[in-house]
Motif scaffolding. Structure first.
Motif, mmCIF file in Angstrom:
data_model
loop_
_atom_site.group_PDB
_atom_site.id
_atom_site.type_symbol
_atom_site.label_atom_id
_atom_site.label_comp_id
_atom_site.label_asym_id
_atom_site.label_seq_id
_atom_site.Cartn_x
_atom_site.Cartn_y
_atom_site.Cartn_z
ATOM 1 N N PHE A 27 24.437 -8.572 1.411
ATOM 2 C CA PHE A 27 23.446 -9.049 0.325
ATOM 3 C C PHE A 27 22.500 -9.464 0.769
ATOM 4 O O PHE A 27 22.086 -9.802 2.180
ATOM 5 N N TRP A 57 20.298 -8.472 -4.137
ATOM 6 C CA TRP A 57 20.704 -7.068 -4.213
ATOM 7 C C TRP A 57 21.875 -6.915 -3.122
ATOM 8 O O TRP A 57 22.054 -7.571 -2.414
ATOM 9 N N ILE A 58 22.650 -5.897 -3.606
ATOM 10 C CA ILE A 58 23.511 -5.634 -2.840
ATOM 11 C C ILE A 58 23.267 -4.200 -2.069
ATOM 12 O O ILE A 58 22.570 -3.197 -2.794
ATOM 13 N N ASN A 59 23.577 -4.134 -0.777
ATOM 14 C CA ASN A 59 22.989 -3.168 0.066
ATOM 15 C C ASN A 59 21.576 -2.775 -0.074
ATOM 16 O O ASN A 59 21.160 -1.590 -0.061
ATOM 17 N N ILE A 100 20.901 -2.588 -4.981
ATOM 18 C CA ILE A 100 21.720 -2.762 -6.043
ATOM 19 C C ILE A 100 21.386 -4.018 -6.597
ATOM 20 O O ILE A 100 22.056 -5.207 -6.093
ATOM 21 N N PRO A 101 21.038 -4.499 -7.908
ATOM 22 C CA PRO A 101 20.914 -5.567 -8.548
ATOM 23 C C PRO A 101 22.120 -6.476 -8.656
ATOM 24 O O PRO A 101 22.950 -5.762 -9.219
ATOM 25 N N TYR A 102 22.409 -7.549 -8.201
ATOM 26 C CA TYR A 102 23.407 -8.332 -8.317
ATOM 27 C C TYR A 102 23.066 -9.671 -9.261
ATOM 28 O O TYR A 102 24.102 -10.028 -9.947
ATOM 29 N N TRP A 103 22.189 -10.323 -9.048
ATOM 30 C CA TRP A 103 21.663 -11.356 -9.626
ATOM 31 C C TRP A 103 20.161 -11.384 -9.659
ATOM 32 O O TRP A 103 19.451 -10.893 -8.870
ATOM 33 N N ARG A 104 19.602 -12.051 -10.888
ATOM 34 C CA ARG A 104 18.034 -12.234 -10.789
ATOM 35 C C ARG A 104 17.980 -13.614 -11.513
ATOM 36 O O ARG A 104 18.398 -14.077 -12.489
#
Length: 276
Positions: free
Chosen positions: A208, A223-225, A228-232
């Motif tokens: 993360f 972001w993940i990795n 990759i969007p995880y939350w905004r």
């Protein structure tokens, strides 16, 4: 009488020995902060050794050697001195841990003025690695590493105005401290982001990442990795992130976002209000 005296002396000796062993046992059981020595700066003549801690002037923050949660890895970390359980807010050798058995490691000012962590064999494990330090090998006494009450760990010249050479605030880990800036500089290409630990025993970078997006107005992303969007948070509207419902017009959070098109910088920070 002779035998009695000898027997008496023997019993007394055993009593003294038992008493000594008792106090030694109590000393071993004491938490490390009861017997570790504290210093207030790191210099060429005074490195930070295993078993020592560097403390800020107001004893708010502390820096030293530790192994998280029984890990075989050993790090130089920074934490709140008087908060328990310990919450580490910054790490030096995050990707280059020492073995937890290395009690001869030290954090010192090197011959070129950099701050460096060396292991028991005097191999450099981690360094501030500032290439433009104008310090001769014979004048490293002009450089010191100090810990501020805001949690910023700074290497600076101690002569004159005390110019900063390097600071931990520019190299965040998984925690953003009050007044610390998170964001990016498009002209220099630098970017400050937060990254999670891999596990509670492994402080290397996890999957993360938290940072500001490059568009205007900017918004916070998890972001993940790294991609990759995880939350905004939703865009910043000059007072709040619109995607966070509790940030209504009455919400005075202490958060701020400074976006300068001229300087090419965008930085997010927060501070606590003085309630006194």
């Amino acid at each position: 009488m002779g035998l009695g005296k000898k027997m008496g002396m023997g019993i007394e000796s055993v009593g003294i020995l038992n008493c000594s062993m008792f106090f030694l046992f109590i000393l071993i059981l004491l938490p490390s902060h009861y017997y570790c020595s504290q210093i207030y700066n790191i210099t060429a003549s005074q490195p930070l050794a295993h078993g020592q801690s560097l403390v800020s002037p107001g004893c708010i923050f502390e820096l030293g050697f530790f192994s998280p949660n029984g890990s075989a890895n050993q790090y130089v970390g920074l934490w709140h001195k008087n908060i328990s359980p310990r919450k580490v807010v910054w790490l030096a050798n995050r990707e280059e841990p020492l073995a937890d058995t290395d009690t001869l490691a030290s954090l010192r000012i090197s011959s070129n003025g950099n701050l460096e962590l060396v292991d028991r064999q005097q191999n450099t494990v981690w360094s501030t690695n500032v290439t433009m330090i104008q310090v001769s090998s014979s004048n490293t006494s002009s450089v010191a590493a100090v810990l501020s009450d805001d949690g910023n760990f700074v290497v600076k010249h101690v002569i004159g105005a005390g110019q900063s050479i390097w600071q931990s605030f520019d190299h965040p880990g998984d925690t953003l401290l009050p007044t610390q800036l998170q964001g990016f500089d498009t002209k220099s290409g630098t970017k400050n982001v937060l990254t999670s630990w891999r596990s509670n025993k492994d402080a290397s970078m996890g999957i993360f990442l938290v940072g500001l997006s490059a568009e205007t107005p900017s918004q916070l992303f998890i972001w993940i990795n790294g991609s990759i969007p995880y939350w905004r948070s939703g865009p910043w509207d000059k007072s709040k992130f619109i995607g966070i419902p509790i940030m209504d017009d009455r919400y005075n959070s202490g958060f701020s976002l400074d976006d300068s098109l001229i300087q090419g910088t965008t930085y997010f920070s927060y501070s606590f209000f003085d309630t006194l």
